[in-house]
Scaffold this motif. Structure first.
Motif, PDB file in Angstrom:
ATOM      1  N   ALA A 108       0.775  -1.248  -0.106  1.00 16.98           N
ATOM      2  CA  ALA A 108       0.076   0.020  -0.065  1.00 16.98           C
ATOM      3  C   ALA A 108       0.868   1.261   0.038  1.00 16.98           C
ATOM      4  O   ALA A 108       0.549   2.419  -0.629  1.00 16.98           O
ATOM      5  CB  ALA A 108      -1.094   0.103   1.106  1.00 16.98           C
ATOM      6  N   ALA A 109       2.122   1.294   0.622  1.00 10.44           N
ATOM      7  CA  ALA A 109       2.719   2.300   0.710  1.00 10.44           C
ATOM      8  C   ALA A 109       3.705   2.759  -0.670  1.00 10.44           C
ATOM      9  O   ALA A 109       3.680   3.877  -1.072  1.00 10.44           O
ATOM     10  CB  ALA A 109       3.982   2.372   1.680  1.00 10.44           C
ATOM     11  N   ALA A 110       4.162   1.575  -1.367  1.00  8.66           N
ATOM     12  CA  ALA A 110       4.628   1.790  -2.632  1.00  8.66           C
ATOM     13  C   ALA A 110       3.634   2.162  -3.591  1.00  8.66           C
ATOM     14  O   ALA A 110       3.976   3.097  -4.448  1.00  8.66           O
ATOM     15  CB  ALA A 110       5.235   0.370  -2.958  1.00  8.66           C
ATOM     16  N   GLU A 111       2.274   1.819  -3.550  1.00 11.62           N
ATOM     17  CA  GLU A 111       1.394   2.167  -4.392  1.00 11.62           C
ATOM     18  C   GLU A 111       1.064   3.593  -4.213  1.00 11.62           C
ATOM     19  O   GLU A 111       0.699   4.471  -5.161  1.00 11.62           O
ATOM     20  CB  GLU A 111      -0.172   1.298  -4.306  1.00 11.62           C
ATOM     21  CG  GLU A 111       0.316  -0.094  -4.642  1.00 11.62           C
ATOM     22  CD  GLU A 111      -1.013  -1.027  -4.424  1.00 11.62           C
ATOM     23  OE1 GLU A 111      -1.953  -0.742  -3.653  1.00 11.62           O
ATOM     24  OE2 GLU A 111      -1.072  -2.130  -5.135  1.00 11.62           O
ATOM     25  N   TYR A 112       0.903   4.052  -2.760  1.00 10.25           N
ATOM     26  CA  TYR A 112       0.690   5.444  -2.767  1.00 10.25           C
ATOM     27  C   TYR A 112       1.895   6.302  -3.184  1.00 10.25           C
ATOM     28  O   TYR A 112       1.519   7.424  -3.551  1.00 10.25           O
ATOM     29  CB  TYR A 112       0.726   5.642  -0.931  1.00 10.25           C
ATOM     30  CG  TYR A 112      -0.106   7.067  -0.701  1.00 10.25           C
ATOM     31  CD1 TYR A 112      -1.239   6.987  -0.731  1.00 10.25           C
ATOM     32  CD2 TYR A 112       0.733   8.070  -0.087  1.00 10.25           C
ATOM     33  CE1 TYR A 112      -1.973   8.304  -0.254  1.00 10.25           C
ATOM     34  CE2 TYR A 112       0.086   9.093   0.167  1.00 10.25           C
ATOM     35  CZ  TYR A 112      -1.332   9.479  -0.054  1.00 10.25           C
ATOM     36  OH  TYR A 112      -1.754  10.495   0.471  1.00 10.25           O
ATOM     37  N   ASP A 113       3.049   5.956  -2.959  1.00  6.87           N
ATOM     38  CA  ASP A 113       4.089   6.747  -3.727  1.00  6.87           C
ATOM     39  C   ASP A 113       3.878   6.985  -5.123  1.00  6.87           C
ATOM     40  O   ASP A 113       4.052   7.958  -5.655  1.00  6.87           O
ATOM     41  CB  ASP A 113       5.468   6.039  -3.444  1.00  6.87           C
ATOM     42  CG  ASP A 113       6.679   7.066  -3.466  1.00  6.87           C
ATOM     43  OD1 ASP A 113       6.721   7.799  -2.399  1.00  6.87           O
ATOM     44  OD2 ASP A 113       7.501   6.972  -4.428  1.00  6.87           O
ATOM     45  N   SER A 114       3.588   5.812  -5.841  1.00  7.70           N
ATOM     46  CA  SER A 114       3.302   5.894  -7.306  1.00  7.70           C
ATOM     47  C   SER A 114       2.230   6.950  -7.585  1.00  7.70           C
ATOM     48  O   SER A 114       2.056   7.511  -8.576  1.00  7.70           O
ATOM     49  CB  SER A 114       2.808   4.577  -7.720  1.00  7.70           C
ATOM     50  OG  SER A 114       4.251   3.599  -7.568  1.00  7.70           O
ATOM     51  N   ALA A 115       1.121   7.020  -6.596  1.00  8.48           N
ATOM     52  CA  ALA A 115      -0.017   7.717  -6.755  1.00  8.48           C
ATOM     53  C   ALA A 115       0.403   9.209  -6.720  1.00  8.48           C
ATOM     54  O   ALA A 115      -0.318   9.988  -7.400  1.00  8.48           O
ATOM     55  CB  ALA A 115      -1.282   7.197  -5.905  1.00  8.48           C
ATOM     56  N   ILE A 116       1.078   9.485  -5.977  1.00  5.56           N
ATOM     57  CA  ILE A 116       1.519  10.796  -5.910  1.00  5.56           C
ATOM     58  C   ILE A 116       2.244  11.086  -7.326  1.00  5.56           C
ATOM     59  O   ILE A 116       2.033  12.318  -7.775  1.00  5.56           O
ATOM     60  CB  ILE A 116       2.593  11.177  -4.791  1.00  5.56           C
ATOM     61  CG1 ILE A 116       1.911  10.919  -3.614  1.00  5.56           C
ATOM     62  CG2 ILE A 116       3.289  12.638  -4.913  1.00  5.56           C
ATOM     63  CD1 ILE A 116       2.896  11.038  -2.201  1.00  5.56           C
TER      64      ILE A 116
END
Length: 255
Positions: A108-116
């Motif tokens: 979830a953290a990695a996906e959030y970084d990508s979402a930014i």
């Protein structure tokens, strides 16, 4: 770096809100990095008093606890919903918070970084500073180029946040936080600091060496930082290279 020193803690929210309102007027679809906590929250109340259309504004939260159930009153998803999305009448579909209840928080953290990155990056990142110098939940020792990840909270941070929970034991042990490297990619960093208890760490962050021992010291390496501090928090600051200090009083500070 520009530093605004205001008379009172309440005035920091007014000045920071004025800065954000100007950004939104010039860029109606601005992407704001949303912080919670005692210093940043008054910004949103003050911003709601500005006559500015925020219907196209997007928001990305700095961090979230890991392990709290969805809808928990002290989850940052709920705080952002109450204090930011509803107060400013933002489109909920344009406001995102890391998924701290995910089965796989690291993913979830990695996906959030990508979402930014997919959002085009953050235009203005709102920040507070912890007593140990943490930014978001980047605790001392965090790599200065770190990305959004799962972090273990220090006891000092858990103690500081215990006031929001019924008992200290309820404060989660882990969180998802934007990394220092992620934060540094924002176009503009807006740091709000209140209180004499933050004076020492603010001085260390802005005037001391850039070191992982004080994560907030990374601010010295960003090309566009605005600090809004009350007089108590700014009391130990010394003039530094590239810093512009402005003392804001009276009506200009919203007091």
């Amino acid at each position: 770096m520009e530093i605004f020193v205001v008379p009172t803690a309440s005035a920091t929210g007014s000045v920071a809100a004025g800065i954000l309102a100007a950004v939104i007027r010039s860029k109606p679809d601005a992407v704001l990095g949303l912080a919670t906590g005692g210093s940043p929250l008054p910004i949103y109340k003050a911003l709601a008093g500005h006559s500015v259309d925020m219907s196209s504004v997007s928001g990305l939260a700095l961090d979230e606890y890991v392990g709290l159930p969805a809808g928990h009153s002290q989850s940052y998803a709920e705080v952002v919903r109450r204090e930011v999305t509803e107060r400013l009448q933002l489109d909920p579909a344009k406001v995102a918070v890391p998924d701290g209840s995910a089965a796989d928080p690291e993913r979830a953290a990695a996906e959030y970084d990508s979402a930014i990155a997919a959002a085009g990056g953050i235009d203005v990142q709102i920040l507070g500073i912890g007593h140990n110098g943490h930014l978001a939940f980047n605790e001392p020792g965090s790599a200065l180029d770190s990305r959004t990840r799962v972090e273990v909270l220090t006891e000092r941070t858990r103690e500081a946040n215990a006031r929001y929970f019924s008992t200290p034991e309820e404060v989660p042990l882990r969180c998802i936080t934007q990394g220092l490297g992620t934060i540094m990619e924002a176009g503009h960093l807006l740091l709000v600091v209140n209180g004499a208890d933050k004076a020492g760490i603010l001085a260390a962050a802005l005037n001391g060496p850039v070191t992982a021992a004080c994560p907030a010291s990374i601010l010295q390496r960003h090309p566009h930082v605005t600090v809004v501090a009350d007089e108590a928090a700014a009391s130990l600051l010394a003039s530094g290279s590239g810093q512009v200090a402005v003392r804001v009083e009276g009506a200009a500070a919203g007091v």
